[in-house]
Design an enzyme around this catalytic site. Structure first.
Site, PDB file in Angstrom:
ATOM      1  CE1 TYR A   1      -3.777   2.410   0.656  1.00 41.73           C
ATOM      2  CE2 TYR A   1      -2.402   3.287   2.414  1.00 41.73           C
ATOM      3  CZ  TYR A   1      -3.510   3.389   1.584  1.00 41.73           C
ATOM      4  OH  TYR A   1      -4.350   4.470   1.698  1.00 41.73           O
TER       5      TYR A   1
ATOM      6  CG  ASP B   1       5.965   3.868   0.577  1.00 39.23           C
ATOM      7  OD1 ASP B   1       6.308   4.511   1.596  1.00 39.23           O
ATOM      8  OD2 ASP B   1       4.782   3.630   0.294  1.00 39.23           O
TER       9      ASP B   1
ATOM     10  CE  LYS C   1       2.184   5.549   7.914  1.00 33.95           C
ATOM     11  NZ  LYS C   1       0.766   5.846   8.132  1.00 33.95           N
TER      12      LYS C   1
HETATM   13  N1  HOZ Z   1      -3.498   3.461   5.918  1.00 40.99           N
HETATM   14  C1  HOZ Z   1      -3.120   3.502   7.288  1.00 40.99           C
HETATM   15  C2  HOZ Z   1      -2.570   2.230   7.755  1.00 40.99           C
HETATM   16  N2  HOZ Z   1      -1.673   1.562   6.935  1.00 40.99           N
HETATM   17  C3  HOZ Z   1      -4.268   3.865   8.160  1.00 40.99           C
HETATM   18  C4  HOZ Z   1      -4.356   5.306   8.289  1.00 40.99           C
HETATM   19  C5  HOZ Z   1      -5.322   5.786   9.362  1.00 40.99           C
HETATM   20  O1  HOZ Z   1      -6.404   5.247   9.507  1.00 40.99           O
HETATM   21  O2  HOZ Z   1      -4.982   6.727  10.034  1.00 40.99           O
END
Ligand code: HOZ
Length: 430
Positions: A147, A242, A270
């Site tokens: 992802y 990534d 992040k």
């Molecule tokens: N896509 C995020 C985890 N891999 C979740 C993001 C969120 O819900 O803050």
């Protein structure tokens, strides 16, 4: 059995569903895979979060990675407050952005030039556009179950929420956008080799998570990333790593420092924003200089390099440079891995833990988990009841088997032992 009443969360969630699709602003938070409802968080402190009903939880979500120092770290709050007093956004350059780019480059030397953006999605989307603009090629290769945010061409065979909710390809993504994305299984170098042998001249980039964390944490096999580096060099394909999750997490220099790889482009997010919305992409100057205003690849953002986010990120990086940071994270995380495996063994529950540093997943399958196909052999019903049991015992886990737990430096050994005790009780309860 619910040990912790959460009526305020339930009430707010009911209101939320009337005004926010699914009641949440990001799908995994809806807790659908685990058959629960989201907790509404009132505040966090150190390794703990507190919901609106006043319940306390040891937090292994850590805002999905950024809170590596724990919540409400006083030095980060102070840096934010100092910067805040000067104003919140100017849409004009500030010295903080330059300091930020210098700090990122010092940590990740392959990022010779750096552009700040506001989210990991923007970073990967921009890196892809740049790769296509530089090479004049259309096709990208991504990993099945990986992802990279929710831009159109990366939502093919995506992990994270798409995997959690069983949406392998999103509605609204045109056939054209999806057709240019080819996917291969994680850790399958021969599959990449075959595509490049057949269509190498059409491929602009391959994008990989340094350590996939969105099919759960599934480390790269020995030699896999180095093999991608060799193949991409041979075929003139841009190698994008990534590191939105792994940057400053598995080592100060990210997964590329751990595995000794020099990608062409890297995306970070992040942690680099110190818990505020900031991310960045960067890489070889010869590639980055194709970006506007120097080159023809357009990319922009009013809130890019926002001063508050830059200040938080800079302070976060400074604190992470303190000696012993990554050794301590390793020791806490190894303790957690050993404890969780022991609890599963004692309860006779087939499970394995995949971990790199302070990023890990407890998979409810005998394992090993090496790719998305093996991750999908997990007992999802077992994970759901484990999640609920842990929450009832005061531990907040990511609400999906296909996500990673993140250990924070704010935890003590006793906190880790308390998490392990909660796991043992939950598993013993069936
Ligand atoms: N896509 C995020 C985890 N891999 C979740 C993001 C969120 O819900 O803050």
């Amino acid at each position: 059995m619910t040990l912790r009443p959460t009526p305020r969360s339930a009430e707010i969630f009911a209101r939320a569903q009337a005004v926010i699709p699914g009641g949440v602003n990001s799908p995994v938070r809806a807790c659908r895979q685990v058959g629960g409802e989201p907790l509404f968080i009132a505040r966090g402190e150190g390794g703990r979060v507190y919901d609106v009903d006043g319940n306390e939880y040891l937090d292994l979500v850590g805002s999905w990675g950024p809170m590596i120092l724990g919540h409400a770290h006083p030095e980060i709050l102070a840096a934010i407050a100092r910067t805040l007093a000067n104003g919140t956004s100017f849409g004009a350059p500030t010295a903080l952005e330059v300091e930020f780019a210098e700090a990122v480059r010092a940590a990740v030397p392959s990022m010779e030039k750096v552009r700040a953006v506001s989210s990991g999605t923007e970073a990967t989307m921009s890196a892809l556009r740049l790769a296509r603009g530089v090479t004049g090629r259309k096709v990208i290769i991504k990993i099945d179950g990986a992802y990279h945010g929710h831009s159109d061409s990366l939502l093919v065979a995506a992990g994270s929420g798409a995997a959690t909710l069983g949406i392998p390809g999103s509605a609204g993504v045109t056939e054209g956008a999806a057709a240019d994305t080819l996917t291969v299984p994680h850790n399958d170098l021969p599959a990449i080799e075959r595509i490049l042998a057949a269509r190498g001249a059409e491929v602009a980039a391959i994008i990989v998570e340094g350590i996939p964390g969105n099919m759960g944490c599934v480390p790269p096999a020995p030699g896999y990333l180095a093999g991608i580096r060799d193949l991409t060099t041979k075929h003139g394909v841009i190698f994008i790593m990534d590191e939105v999750m792994t940057g400053f997490r598995v080592a100060y220099g990210g997964a590329q420092a751990v595995y000794g790889i020099t990608p062409d482009l890297t995306c970070v997010g992040k942690i680099v924003g110190g818990g505020l919305p900031a991310a960045a992409f960067g890489g070889k100057a010869a590639i980055m200089d194709h970006l506007a205003p120097l080159g023809p690849v357009y990319q922009a953002g009013t809130l890019s390099g926002n001063p508050i986010a830059m200040a938080a990120g800079l302070k976060m990086l400074e604190l992470l440079r303190r000696p012993g940071t990554y050794e301590r994270l390793e020791s806490l995380s190894a303790r957690l891995e050993i404890g969780l495996l022991g609890a599963c063994r004692a309860a006779g529950v087939p499970a394995c833990v995949e971990r790199v540093g302070s990023m890990l997943t407890l998979f409810f399958t005998a394992g090993p988990v090496t790719d998305y196909a093996s991750a999908k052999t997990c007992d999802l019903a077992r994970f759901a009841s484990f999640f609920r049991g842990m929450r009832d015992r005061g531990v907040s886990l990511p609400p999906s088997q296909f996500e990673a737990m993140f250990v924070s430096l704010a935890f003590s050994d006793d906190d880790i032992d308390a998490i392990v005790t909660a796991a043992a009780q939950t598993l013993a309860a069936g």
